[in-house]
Design an enzyme around this catalytic site. Structure first.
Site: not given
Length: 94
Positions: A22, A40
């Site tokens: 990320r 996520n």
């Protein structure tokens, strides 16, 4: 920020959680000048919404196919998204 010409939802599967995916995605998005978010998912995948110029989105998708060091991307699925209510920056949302 660049004008949004296109928006795409992306789901990345493989070993993509617990490897900095990320943060790496946010950094790559900022380099390319795209906006959106990354998060996520409970199934172990990572989802993203990417908006910007067509060429920048294409470049971002290619980078997502490779991922950061430590990741092992097994699949990238894309679908066209609506341009309404797009973020003006790129965020990690979850």
């Amino acid at each position: 920020m660049s004008d949004h010409n296109e928006a795409v939802r992306v789901r990345i599967s493989g070993r993509v959680q617990g490897v900095g995916f990320r943060m790496w995605t946010r950094d790559e998005a900022l380099r390319l000048g795209v906006t959106g978010w990354v998060r996520n998912e409970a199934d172990g995948s990572v989802s993203a919404l990417i908006a910007g110029a067509d060429s920048a989105i294409s470049a971002m998708i290619e980078r997502l196919r490779r991922g950061p060091a430590g990741a092992s991307v097994s699949g990238v699925e894309t679908e066209v998204a609506q341009l309404e209510n797009m973020p003006r920056d790129f965020r990690i949302t979850g």
